[in-house]
Design an enzyme around this catalytic site. Structure first.
Site, PDB file in Angstrom:
ATOM      1  CB  SER A 123      84.567  79.467  58.352  1.00  0.00           C
ATOM      2  OG  SER A 123      83.178  79.331  58.128  1.00  0.00           O
ATOM      3  CE1 TYR A 174      83.960  75.415  61.857  1.00  0.00           C
ATOM      4  CE2 TYR A 174      82.601  77.039  60.734  1.00  0.00           C
ATOM      5  CZ  TYR A 174      83.626  76.109  60.712  1.00  0.00           C
ATOM      6  OH  TYR A 174      84.308  75.880  59.544  1.00  0.00           O
ATOM      7  CD  GLU A 233      78.504  79.643  59.672  1.00  0.00           C
ATOM      8  OE1 GLU A 233      78.109  80.262  60.678  1.00  0.00           O
ATOM      9  OE2 GLU A 233      77.744  79.116  58.847  1.00  0.00           O
ATOM     10  NE  ARG A 240      80.242  69.863  53.700  1.00  0.00           N
ATOM     11  CZ  ARG A 240      81.186  70.589  54.253  1.00  0.00           C
ATOM     12  NH1 ARG A 240      82.059  70.016  55.070  1.00  0.00           N
ATOM     13  NH2 ARG A 240      81.270  71.875  54.032  1.00  0.00           N
ATOM     14  CB  SER A 271      84.234  71.250  59.970  1.00  0.00           C
ATOM     15  OG  SER A 271      83.790  69.919  59.790  1.00  0.00           O
TER      16      SER A 271
END
Length: 323
Positions: free
Chosen positions: A128, A151, A130, A186, A87
């Site tokens: 995502s 990714y 992204e 995180r 991730s």
């Protein structure tokens, strides 16, 4: 008495998996979690949220189609959440093969297993934001995907796989196109965590420098526990869909840094150092979002963003760090 819903979570030990576990247990789900590693160190997120005792853990490699078939056929869950896979955008440049395989092969395996059960199992795919890359316009569900990292390309492939199985086979499969969402869980592979933990160390005299790459990037950062609720809401819909999950409020990394240091009565300029080695080969510079469909269809809207989010993250981080 109403029968408990059964949910299966792949990637249960990660940030989203742990928060989703906590959320679903409060909803009285019968919860199964899949992980390749059941060592104590890998279960820290579940322990931190006090949910480990409320679920069953299964040690299975989600890249193994035979094992996934056997699992889904045996358990026949009502809902499957696939939150597994590499991730970190930064890490995806270092290991693009693993980024792609870990975010696509398990998707195929689980969707194939659902197809074979001939049962109406709902499937959630962790997409995502992204996938949109450096979009020149405000991003929504109709925006063209233009990923700029391994990714991002891997996540786009997963989203397209979900669409294919949904449209051609009729599986209730959806993707959450989630933008950055942060929490105490995180790791320091993520820049927000690195900033928060290092700033607190500097505040306590345990460090002096924070090394960063490009601090002028702009992101839409949210609060992870809110996002897992949206994931669940997506699964409760009669019609599957792919939805943008974001706050709709973007800020620069430099703003994030200045806010964190200011709240600790520190001058960030005295401690932040530019490190060219932290620049990515291909960078997502700016992103702005419009999550209107999530509000319209789910009634979901992020409550924490910008300064409010930073307050929340710093509060949690200060509770966590003991010197």
């Amino acid at each position: 008495m109403k029968t408990k819903k059964k949910a299966l979570i792949f990637g249960i030990t990660g940030q989203d998996g742990a928060y989703l576990s906590k959320f679903l247990l409060k909803k009285n789900y019968n919860l199964l979690g899949v992980t390749r590693n059941v060592s104590s160190s890998n279960l820290q997120n579940l322990k931190k949220l006090n949910v480990l005792d409320g679920l069953s853990l299964l040690k299975i490699n989600n890249k193994n189609l035979k094992k996934i078939n056997e699992l889904v056929l045996k358990e026949k869950p009502d809902e499957i959440y696939n939150l597994a896979g590499l991730s970190s955008v930064h890490q995806s440049f270092l290991d693009p093969y693993e980024a792609y395989i870990s975010n696509t092969l398990p998707v195929i395996n689980v969707l194939e297993a659902i197809k074979k059960t001939k049962k109406n199992i709902k499937y959630y795919n962790s997409g995502s934001g992204e996938i949109f890359g450096n979009a020149k316009k405000i991003v929504d569900e109709n925006s063209d995907p233009k990923p700029v990292s391994p990714y991002g390309f891997a996540k786009l492939s997963s989203v397209n796989l979900v669409k294919t199985y949904r449209d051609s086979i009729g599986i209730h499969a959806s993707s959450g196109l989630a933008f950055n969402h942060e929490s105490i869980l995180r790791s320091e592979n993520f820049v927000t965590k690195k900033i928060l933990s290092t700033a607190i160390k500097i505040y306590h005299g345990k460090d002096t420098r924070l090394k960063l790459g490009n601090i002028n990037i702009e992101r839409d950062w949210g609060w992870a526990p809110e996002y897992v609720e949206a994931m669940w809401m997506i699964m409760q819909q009669g019609v599957p869909n792919d939805l943008v999950l974001s706050t709709g409020k973007s800020i620069t990394l430099s703003f994030f840094i200045s806010e964190v240091f200011s709240k600790l009565n520190l001058s960030w300029e005295e401690h932040v150092e530019y490190d060219n080695s932290l620049i990515r080969p291909s960078e997502l510079y700016s992103i702005k979002t419009k999550p209107l469909l999530a509000k319209k269809l789910l009634g979901w809207q992020a409550k924490y963003f910008s300064s409010g989010l930073i307050d929340k993250l710093l509060e949690e981080e200060l509770k966590e760090i003991n010197f």
